[in-house]
Design a protein around this motif. Sequence first.
Motif, mmCIF file in Angstrom:
data_model
loop_
_atom_site.group_PDB
_atom_site.id
_atom_site.type_symbol
_atom_site.label_atom_id
_atom_site.label_comp_id
_atom_site.label_asym_id
_atom_site.label_seq_id
_atom_site.Cartn_x
_atom_site.Cartn_y
_atom_site.Cartn_z
ATOM 1 N N ASP A 1 4.098 5.876 -5.313
ATOM 2 C CA ASP A 1 4.477 5.490 -6.532
ATOM 3 C C ASP A 1 4.945 6.778 -7.343
ATOM 4 O O ASP A 1 5.907 6.938 -8.128
ATOM 5 C CB ASP A 1 3.518 4.639 -7.270
ATOM 6 N N ALA A 2 4.051 7.762 -7.388
ATOM 7 C CA ALA A 2 4.348 8.929 -8.200
ATOM 8 C C ALA A 2 5.656 9.733 -7.705
ATOM 9 O O ALA A 2 6.693 10.203 -8.442
ATOM 10 C CB ALA A 2 3.315 10.179 -8.247
ATOM 11 N N GLN A 3 6.056 9.524 -6.494
ATOM 12 C CA GLN A 3 7.186 10.460 -5.840
ATOM 13 C C GLN A 3 8.379 9.440 -5.949
ATOM 14 O O GLN A 3 9.707 10.050 -6.293
ATOM 15 C CB GLN A 3 7.072 10.790 -4.487
ATOM 16 N N LEU A 4 8.358 8.135 -5.615
ATOM 17 C CA LEU A 4 9.394 7.407 -5.993
ATOM 18 C C LEU A 4 9.982 6.986 -7.094
ATOM 19 O O LEU A 4 11.249 6.803 -7.637
ATOM 20 C CB LEU A 4 9.123 5.927 -4.965
ATOM 21 N N ARG A 5 9.054 6.951 -7.992
ATOM 22 C CA ARG A 5 9.613 6.428 -9.529
ATOM 23 C C ARG A 5 10.627 7.516 -10.113
ATOM 24 O O ARG A 5 11.716 7.092 -10.661
ATOM 25 C CB ARG A 5 8.298 6.326 -10.736
ATOM 26 N N PRO A 6 10.289 8.763 -10.148
ATOM 27 C CA PRO A 6 11.421 9.878 -10.503
ATOM 28 C C PRO A 6 12.667 9.852 -9.719
ATOM 29 O O PRO A 6 13.843 9.957 -10.303
ATOM 30 C CB PRO A 6 10.566 11.128 -10.484
ATOM 31 N N ALA A 7 12.381 9.460 -8.430
ATOM 32 C CA ALA A 7 13.438 9.620 -7.643
ATOM 33 C C ALA A 7 14.627 8.178 -7.986
ATOM 34 O O ALA A 7 15.808 8.370 -8.256
ATOM 35 C CB ALA A 7 13.182 9.434 -6.034
ATOM 36 N N LEU A 8 13.976 7.205 -8.077
ATOM 37 C CA LEU A 8 14.758 5.851 -8.609
ATOM 38 C C LEU A 8 15.199 6.213 -9.958
ATOM 39 O O LEU A 8 16.368 5.842 -10.067
ATOM 40 C CB LEU A 8 13.718 4.851 -8.739
ATOM 41 N N THR A 9 14.674 6.783 -11.051
ATOM 42 C CA THR A 9 14.974 7.136 -12.197
ATOM 43 C C THR A 9 16.361 7.881 -12.054
ATOM 44 O O THR A 9 17.541 7.695 -12.886
ATOM 45 C CB THR A 9 14.138 7.858 -13.232
ATOM 46 N N ALA B 1 0.841 -1.218 0.090
ATOM 47 C CA ALA B 1 -0.101 -0.146 0.007
ATOM 48 C C ALA B 1 0.934 1.415 0.246
ATOM 49 O O ALA B 1 0.444 2.302 -0.795
ATOM 50 C CB ALA B 1 -0.957 0.046 1.185
ATOM 51 N N LEU B 2 2.004 1.354 0.938
ATOM 52 C CA LEU B 2 2.767 2.436 0.693
ATOM 53 C C LEU B 2 3.678 2.586 -0.687
ATOM 54 O O LEU B 2 3.614 3.868 -1.020
ATOM 55 C CB LEU B 2 3.880 2.064 1.736
ATOM 56 N N ALA B 3 4.102 1.515 -1.287
ATOM 57 C CA ALA B 3 4.345 1.714 -2.577
ATOM 58 C C ALA B 3 3.680 2.351 -3.598
ATOM 59 O O ALA B 3 3.770 3.026 -4.338
ATOM 60 C CB ALA B 3 4.973 0.370 -3.090
ATOM 61 N N ARG B 4 2.267 1.779 -3.628
ATOM 62 C CA ARG B 4 1.240 2.280 -4.679
ATOM 63 C C ARG B 4 0.893 3.877 -3.984
ATOM 64 O O ARG B 4 0.382 4.509 -5.340
ATOM 65 C CB ARG B 4 0.026 1.513 -4.371
ATOM 66 N N GLU B 5 0.948 4.015 -2.900
ATOM 67 C CA GLU B 5 0.505 5.456 -2.605
ATOM 68 C C GLU B 5 1.660 6.505 -2.878
ATOM 69 O O GLU B 5 1.610 7.514 -3.548
ATOM 70 C CB GLU B 5 0.280 5.655 -1.075
#
Length: 326
Positions: free
Chosen positions: A253-261, A247-251
């Motif tokens: 996802d918009a912030q973590l995906r650019p940071a991971l990129t 649930a934390l990853a789904r919530e």
Amino acid sequence: MNDSRLGVVGSLLIAVVVLFSLSGDAISPLLAGRGLHAVFSEAGGLVEGDPVVVSGMTVGRVEDVELRDTDVLVSFTVDEPDLRVGEGSTAAIKAQSALGEKALSLAPAGPGELPNDAQIPLSRTIAPYDVTQALQSLTDTTSRLDTDRLTTALTAVADTLDGTARSAPQALSGLRRLAESVNARDAELRSLLEHARATTEVLAGHQQDLRAIFDQGTALLTALNQRQAAIERLLADLTTTADQLDALARENDAQLRPALTELRSAVAILRDNRDQLTAALHEAVPMLRTLGEVLSTMPALDAFFANIPPTNAVPGLQDLLGRGTR
């Protein structure tokens, strides 16, 4: 004065006697206990004065037996104040002795308690067995028998038994042979019983060992049950944690995906720089080896490095490289 007091006391006693005489119907239930009624299909020899029993103990007496249209109303009293007669209580007329004396058997049952002057209905009463009625029923049943069919059936049975007279000796002979076979195996049966007794004695001698094994098995099963419960709790906690992380990853996802990129890009740049530094060091080894040889053979050295500013253009660089060195 004494005569006056005696007269007052006598007058009071007379008043009490008159009061009891006039209100006997109202006071007698209080003195006699609770009054109840029971409806029976027949009296069965029950008369006034017969005892009322509960579990073999006398708790009251029959006050009246009244014949009504199609049934009998039995009035009785219960003298035991602590006896609770529930709303589902039953009553039966039973023989008290071999001389024919009757008694009203009361079986308290059900919730609540029957009020005074309550009535036990016919559906919850049992009348005594009527021999006359039973004989009358037997007479009616036998009168409806078909004697001709009964005679035919008896004749058929007689013919069947007459046909078996020839096979009866064979059956008896078979039984005799069976008895002889059992008698011949008597020694084997005795041996089998002896072995069974020896096995029983061995088991009895190891009773303590078997009990210890059972106790240890019980302890092992208890420990296994406890471990199973602990594993089930751990699995439940891990499932809850996984659900929460998902649930934390789904919530986020918009912030973590650019940071991971961006993190992957930074790692790629660092890897490229590491490769370039490794190549530069690899190429600098021959030059540094040659430079060392020159320095070891000459008293002075002038060297020019491309893309490196002069020492006087960078403050402090002369101190770092050495003032007397050219």
